[in-house]
Design an enzyme around this catalytic site. Sequence first.
Site, PDB file in Angstrom:
ATOM      1  CE1 TYR A  67      -3.263  -2.987   0.583  1.00 56.22           C
ATOM      2  CE2 TYR A  67      -4.053  -1.943   2.162  1.00 56.22           C
ATOM      3  CZ  TYR A  67      -4.259  -2.881   1.342  1.00 56.22           C
ATOM      4  OH  TYR A  67      -5.127  -3.903   1.311  1.00 56.22           O
ATOM      5  CE  LYS A 114       2.533 -18.494   0.849  1.00 62.62           C
ATOM      6  NZ  LYS A 114       1.702 -19.637   0.977  1.00 62.62           N
ATOM      7  CG  ASP A 127      -0.989 -20.037   2.724  1.00 63.82           C
ATOM      8  OD1 ASP A 127      -0.368 -19.483   3.657  1.00 63.82           O
ATOM      9  OD2 ASP A 127      -0.777 -20.578   1.923  1.00 63.82           O
ATOM     10  CG  ASP A 180      -6.921  -3.766   4.444  1.00 62.69           C
ATOM     11  OD1 ASP A 180      -7.742  -3.355   5.206  1.00 62.69           O
ATOM     12  OD2 ASP A 180      -6.963  -3.140   3.243  1.00 62.69           O
TER      13      ASP A 180
END
Length: 363
Positions: free
Chosen positions: A124, A191, A225, A249
């Site tokens: 972002y 990740k 995930d 988010d």
Amino acid sequence: MAHDVTLIPGDGIGPEVCAAACRAIEATGVEITWDVQQAGAAALERSGWALPEATLASIRERGVALKGPVSTPSGSGVRSVNIALRNALDLYAGVRPCRSFEGAPGPFEDVDVVLVRMTGEDLYAGIEFAAGEAATRRLLGLIAEAGHPEPPADTGISIKPISRTAAARLARRALSYARTTGRRRATVIHKATVMRSTDGVFLAAARQVAEREFPDLALDDCLVDTACHRLVRRPGDFDVLVAPVLYGDLLSDLCAGLVGGLGLAPGANLGDEHAVFEAVHGSAPRHAGRDVANPMAVILSGAMLLRHLGEADAADRLEAGVAAVVRDGEQVTYDLRAAGDPRPPCGTAAAGSAVAAAVAASS
Ligand code: NAD
């Protein structure tokens, strides 16, 4: 003692939910002088600026604000006012507590997690390279020069920067929040298996801060995930989640869904100098002006604000007021009505007044 606080009603459902929240906050008896300032569509209309300097100056002077949601039209090229506000005031940590309320529709009864999310950097950051532009072509060339397969010429690129400094600062804030609120464990969401240069740095920085400065707390980590899967099956696995911007988010909306929806999800954007309290939800334009939106998330953000101002007793009473109204179930908005419940939902103003009455009754 009276407190000076900036109030940004925002746009969409913002003015309605903020008005209801202010009534409930005032019922605690804490004296607050609101300095009303604009941001978002309302500000753009009045002054030509979506984030006027006067709004920033008001928060800088008072150090604390309650903010309603503001719209960012998608695909319009307009930068998010929320991101601009967080950057301008260096509000680097988004704290989003998520807990079950008796009577709220949701798949679990005992959720109690806090997400602490990075607010600057990451995807972002707004470092965008549109397909076909000269700078994008140079970047594609650079990628090939560095030994990677060159992406197709019509590729657009969004850059994901994560610095060790920002990651360490966020981890420090998250772990001190955990310590001061009596929580025992934090989980870093990442990740790093794929993005070693960014998520790997985020994870390593958090581990170092935890090891050196917070030996009393347990720190583990979880792939984003896997975290989604575990949260929807066993949210009790988690206590404090520490996440970069994008994962945070997504996870905060997911966590809101575990406890009855966005109408019950409060938040705070914290820096070292300033704090801006706001709900997780957005401006829900389709509900704007219809007196249907749930004000509880902004009221609960107000409770976080009161605690920040040192008014812990009032904050407890405000949260207890929300819990009582949700448990009772008579004066709740449409989103808190379980399917099949024949009672009509109430409006935004009535829900705020019900909390104000419950708070006043507890004084
Ligand atoms: P949203 O959170 O505004 O709304 C999604 C849906 O959730 C709504 O249609 C509604 O059904 C429900 N909902 C949200 N808040 C509710 C409430 N208080 N009571 C009852 N139902 C509620 O998300 P969106 O539609 O993706 O975004 C709309 C606008 O808000 C966009 O312009 C977006 O950029 C902006 N936004 C602002 C903020 C912020 O100011 N902090 C945060 C998120 C999104």
